[in-house]
Design an enzyme around this catalytic site. Structure first.
Site, PDB file in Angstrom:
ATOM      1  N   GLY A  45       0.858  -1.190   0.000  1.00 31.75           N
ATOM      2  CA  GLY A  45       0.000   0.000   0.000  1.00 31.75           C
ATOM      3  C   GLY A  45       0.889   1.233   0.000  1.00 31.75           C
ATOM      4  N   GLN A 194      -6.037  -8.656  -2.673  1.00 32.23           N
ATOM      5  CA  GLN A 194      -6.065  -7.669  -1.582  1.00 32.23           C
ATOM      6  C   GLN A 194      -7.509  -7.257  -1.247  1.00 32.23           C
ATOM      7  OE1 GLN A 194      -3.901  -7.625  -4.148  1.00 32.23           O
ATOM      8  NE2 GLN A 194      -2.074  -6.390  -3.758  1.00 32.23           N
ATOM      9  N   ASP A 235      -1.219   4.768  -6.426  1.00 31.68           N
ATOM     10  CA  ASP A 235       0.186   4.573  -6.096  1.00 31.68           C
ATOM     11  C   ASP A 235       1.063   5.695  -6.623  1.00 31.68           C
ATOM     12  OD1 ASP A 235      -1.150   1.729  -6.204  1.00 31.68           O
ATOM     13  OD2 ASP A 235       0.575   1.618  -4.868  1.00 31.68           O
ATOM     14  N   ASN A 245      -2.507   2.652 -10.375  1.00 32.15           N
ATOM     15  CA  ASN A 245      -3.111   1.947  -9.250  1.00 32.15           C
ATOM     16  C   ASN A 245      -3.116   0.468  -9.591  1.00 32.15           C
ATOM     17  OD1 ASN A 245      -4.381   2.255  -6.583  1.00 32.15           O
ATOM     18  ND2 ASN A 245      -6.192   1.411  -7.582  1.00 32.15           N
TER      19      ASN A 245
END
Ligand SMILES: CSC[C@H]1O[C@H](OP(=O)(O)O)[C@H](O)[C@@H]1O
Length: 345
Positions: A45, A194, A235, A245
């Protein structure tokens, strides 16, 4: 449930590869252990990686056994090792730069322990900044959540992806806490799941209504009019608003536009890389083939098959309705509005 916790001389890391079935912590005593934990995605993350790297840098200074003059060259080795872990999340490099700057500011501090204290203090500030930014993202983001809504999210942009609260999930939590009737569709998010493993885990703990779907079901849900908006993390956001992302985000964005569904990105300004002009310049991490050929140890494809495993994709700004940050919600034209945001205090 925290992704990371500073213990004064070690970084306690919740091993997210074991969730949701096992709660396992690893106390990283060295910068190399922090680097390995990031590479193995025990901590993952973008914001969580940034904070982990900051404490990893401080751990490097704690490990150092030489004299004061030798510290800068040793810390260059620490910086090199931490910076080679994962290439896409800009928070890693943002945090490293803050730590390097702090070290340089200490050039005239002779006492090694005082330098160590100042570096730990900076890592604490980075962690505190993330907590503060995520809270504000939730506040601003709640403004775009209707009183009753079905929200779709991808991967995990929750507390486990940050120091606390999350980014996309901070918005969802805030809406839930303020009494809105919010229901979440969580994409499982192949290949490392995730969404199924982490986002569902977080939302069930917070009693936020959540339905798990396979990634390939998102389009059908939108076609049935069952998704009111999409909200994801990020990200790295380029200067023109193009956003990297988790892989699969781009597909969601195109589907959302095709069905007239608003598509929001939630991210702190530590995820905005104003030096990168557009999405083509964002490095996309490619991960091991094993993650595709297997599903948590169970082979699902013949061993000899070729594999393509990009961990992220880039969503062009034209598909993004708004970018929710701790300074407010940014709309297009992103090249203008992101620059204004970054120069604003
Ligand atoms: C708070 S945004 C986190 C961001 O990072 C995730 O990727 P990974 O699990 O590979 O670190 C995903 O892209 C999330 O949106």
């Amino acid at each position: 449930m925290k992704a990371i916790e500073w213990l004064g001389n070690a970084l306690r890391i919740l091993d997210q590869t074991k969730l949701p079935h096992e709660i396992v912590y690893r106390d990283a005593l060295s910068y190399k252990e922090v680097a390995e934990a990031i590479e193995q995605m025990e901590v993952r993350g973008a914001p969580a990686i940034g904070a982990a790297v900051a404490y990893g840098f401080a751990l490097g200074a704690l490990e150092y056994q030489g004299n004061r003059e030798g510290l800068p060259s040793f810390m260059e080795e620490v910086q090199d090792r931490l910076s080679e872990t994962r290439p896409t999340a800009v928070n890693l490099f943002w945090a490293l730069r803050r730590m390097e700057d702090r070290l340089r500011e200490c050039w005239d501090v002779d006492d090694l322990d005082e330098v160590r204290r100042l570096l730990i203090e900076e890592a604490d500030r980075i962690a505190d900044d993330d907590r503060r930014m995520n809270r504000l993202i939730g506040e601003y983001g709640n403004e775009i959540i209707p009183e009753k809504s079905n929200v779709l999210t991808h991967c995990n942009a929750g507390a486990l992806a940050t120091v606390e609260y999350g980014t996309a999930l901070s918005v969802i939590r805030k809406a839930h806490e303020t009494g809105k009737t919010i229901h979440v569709y969580a994409d499982e998010t192949r290949p490392l799941l995730q969404g199924a493993r982490l986002t569902v885990f977080e939302l069930l703990r917070d009693k936020v209504p959540v339905t798990l779907i396979a990634d390939n079901m998102a389009g059908y849900l939108m076609q049935q009019g069952k998704v009111d908006l999409v909200i994801v993390g990020a990200d790295r956001i380029a200067a023109n608003g193009d956003t990297a992302n988790k892989i699969g985000t781009y597909s969601l964005a195109v589907l959302a536009q095709a069905h007239g569904v608003p598509f929001y990105v939630a991210a702190p300004t530590s995820t905005i890389d104003i030096k990168v002009a557009n999405g083509q310049e964002i490095p996309i991490e490619e991960r091991p083939a094993k993650e595709i050929r297997e599903c948590f140890g169970v082979a699902i494809a013949p061993e000899e098959v070729n594999v393509y495993n990009p961990a992220f994709d880039v969503t062009p700004a034209k598909y993004i309705t708004g970018i929710i940050t701790e300074k407010g919600i940014i709309a297009a034209p992103y090249s203008v509005n992101l620059l204004k945001l970054m120069v604003r205090s």
